[in-house]
Design a protein around this motif. Structure first.
Motif, PDB file in Angstrom:
ATOM      1  N   ALA A  72       0.819  -1.216   0.000  1.00 55.78           N
ATOM      2  CA  ALA A  72       0.000   0.000   0.000  1.00 55.78           C
ATOM      3  C   ALA A  72       0.850   1.261   0.000  1.00 55.78           C
ATOM      4  N   GLY A  73       1.865   1.319   0.871  1.00 61.90           N
ATOM      5  CA  GLY A  73       2.661   2.531   0.996  1.00 61.90           C
ATOM      6  C   GLY A  73       3.353   2.929  -0.296  1.00 61.90           C
ATOM      7  N   VAL A  74       3.984   1.955  -0.961  1.00 60.35           N
ATOM      8  CA  VAL A  74       4.685   2.285  -2.207  1.00 60.35           C
ATOM      9  C   VAL A  74       3.714   2.760  -3.278  1.00 60.35           C
ATOM     10  N   SER A  75       2.510   2.198  -3.312  1.00 59.94           N
ATOM     11  CA  SER A  75       1.547   2.626  -4.330  1.00 59.94           C
ATOM     12  C   SER A  75       1.044   4.044  -4.059  1.00 59.94           C
ATOM     13  N   ILE A  76       0.882   4.399  -2.784  1.00 58.80           N
ATOM     14  CA  ILE A  76       0.432   5.753  -2.440  1.00 58.80           C
ATOM     15  C   ILE A  76       1.407   6.790  -2.985  1.00 58.80           C
ATOM     16  N   PHE A  77       2.705   6.559  -2.809  1.00 62.06           N
ATOM     17  CA  PHE A  77       3.677   7.564  -3.223  1.00 62.06           C
ATOM     18  C   PHE A  77       3.985   7.496  -4.711  1.00 62.06           C
ATOM     19  N   ALA A  78       3.846   6.348  -5.327  1.00 56.19           N
ATOM     20  CA  ALA A  78       3.972   6.283  -6.790  1.00 56.19           C
ATOM     21  C   ALA A  78       2.849   7.083  -7.440  1.00 56.19           C
ATOM     22  N   ASN A  79       1.668   7.026  -6.861  1.00 59.16           N
ATOM     23  CA  ASN A  79       0.500   7.693  -7.450  1.00 59.16           C
ATOM     24  C   ASN A  79       0.496   9.208  -7.265  1.00 59.16           C
ATOM     25  N   LYS A  80       1.500   9.760  -6.619  1.00 60.60           N
ATOM     26  CA  LYS A  80       1.577  11.207  -6.486  1.00 60.60           C
ATOM     27  C   LYS A  80       2.057  11.882  -7.767  1.00 60.60           C
ATOM     28  N   PHE A  81       2.427  11.092  -8.784  1.00 57.33           N
ATOM     29  CA  PHE A  81       2.959  11.659 -10.014  1.00 57.33           C
ATOM     30  C   PHE A  81       1.940  11.533 -11.140  1.00 57.33           C
ATOM     31  N   PRO A  82       1.806  12.584 -11.967  1.00 58.81           N
ATOM     32  CA  PRO A  82       0.785  12.567 -13.028  1.00 58.81           C
ATOM     33  C   PRO A  82       1.010  11.437 -14.020  1.00 58.81           C
ATOM     34  N   GLY A  83      -0.097  10.822 -14.424  1.00 62.52           N
ATOM     35  CA  GLY A  83      -0.016   9.749 -15.408  1.00 62.52           C
ATOM     36  C   GLY A  83       0.378   8.408 -14.839  1.00 62.52           C
ATOM     37  N   VAL A  84       0.487   8.308 -13.518  1.00 63.80           N
ATOM     38  CA  VAL A  84       0.840   7.039 -12.875  1.00 63.80           C
ATOM     39  C   VAL A  84      -0.409   6.427 -12.269  1.00 63.80           C
TER      40      VAL A  84
END
Length: 301
Positions: A72-84
């Motif tokens: 969960a944690g890694v996905s939360i911070f990956a999703n902070k970037f546009p188009g991800v």
């Protein structure tokens, strides 16, 4: 719209300590399938997720693979970037749904709760499922035309989410207001205000034209640019990162890097431990290397 090819050109992978064994198993599997992988190694879950997210955001030809204890944690911070579009998948069905419905381009897995064998099944399902294909969410049946039309439109509409704001205030920017930044004696043009000593976090400002000679730190660090524009040359990884407002970068411990500031630049930086700095060249050498690099870039562009 034709289904997107399922085989990515390249996969960027990273994990925290809880996810590294699983990430390593999946990287080995991908390479056995002759899929190019850039393994960024191990860092904190937020740094691992953010760095993969940043890299995927910059190119439509790559996908990401991230792992932490829960996924969960890694996905939360990956999703902070546009188009991800990162999705935490605990089963192959999750992976098929994420690809079919959400066009997921980053797979997040759980190092604490998913075995390597199960994770390979999840990864294969994610790799082999095209966007808009039949999936468990629709009982394995093809999507009706109206849903396919909706999914096509979602590719255009999703990137627009959040652009209309308003975002008048920034919590990080508010922290630096009314704080006096003190000159950095080691580097001309730089000033810094330490917010916390250990692990060290600070606001740093450099004047336009300033250069940080090649150096390294005992601990890795994360930074986000608040104002301005800069380039970071990671000499250890032989990579260049051009950063402007809102961009994020993680530099691992020991990596030798050189920096050039094109505008007055303010950024927030956090080390994994205490702040230190060891120079690997002098300022004159750094300026000559940067001038050569920028000159060759200009002449070939």
């Amino acid at each position: 719209m034709a289904a997107e090819p399922t085989r990515p050109v390249k996969i960027i992978a990273a994990a925290d300590g809880f996810g590294t064994p699983l990430k390593d198993a999946l990287v080995a599997h991908l390479r056995s399938r002759a899929i190019e992988v850039e393994d960024l190694g191990t860092s904190s879950y937020y740094s691992a997720g953010a760095e993969v997210g940043r890299r995927v955001s910059q190119s439509s030809d790559v996908r990401g693979l991230v792992a932490c204890g829960t996924g969960a944690g890694v996905s939360i911070f990956a999703n902070k970037f546009p188009g991800v579009y990162a999705a935490t998948c605990l089963t192959p069905s999750d992976a098929v749904n994420a690809r079919s419905i959400n066009n997921s381009n980053v797979l997040a897995v759980s190092g604490k709760h998913t075995s390597p064998e199960a994770a390979i099944e999840i990864l294969e399902a994610w790799l082999n499922t095209p966007f808009k294909s039949a999936c468990p969410a629709n009982d394995g049946e093809p999507w009706p035309q109206d849903i396919q039309t909706f999914l096509d439109h979602s590719l255009v509409e999703m990137p627009e989410i959040g652009k209309d704001g308003p975002f008048d205030t920034c919590a990080v920017c508010c922290l630096v207001k009314n704080r006096e930044l003190k000159p950095i004696e080691l580097i001309p043009g730089g000033s810094m205000k330490i917010v916390r000593e250990t692990p060290t976090s600070a606001f740093v400002r450099f004047k336009a034209g300033s250069v940080e000679p090649a150096h390294h730190h005992t601990f890795g660090h994360d930074l986000v640019v608040i104002e301005g524009k800069k380039s970071v040359w990671n000499l250890t990884k032989e990579a260049r990162y051009d950063l402007t407002v809102g961009d994020y970068l993680f530099t691992p411990a020991g990596d030798v890097h050189r920096v050039k500031y094109y505008e007055d630049t303010l950024f927030f930086i956090k080390w994994d431990g205490h702040w230190d700095m060891f120079f690997d060249e002098d300022l004159d050498t750094a300026n000559k290397a940067i001038d050569k690099e920028l000159g060759s870039t200009t002449s070939t562009s």
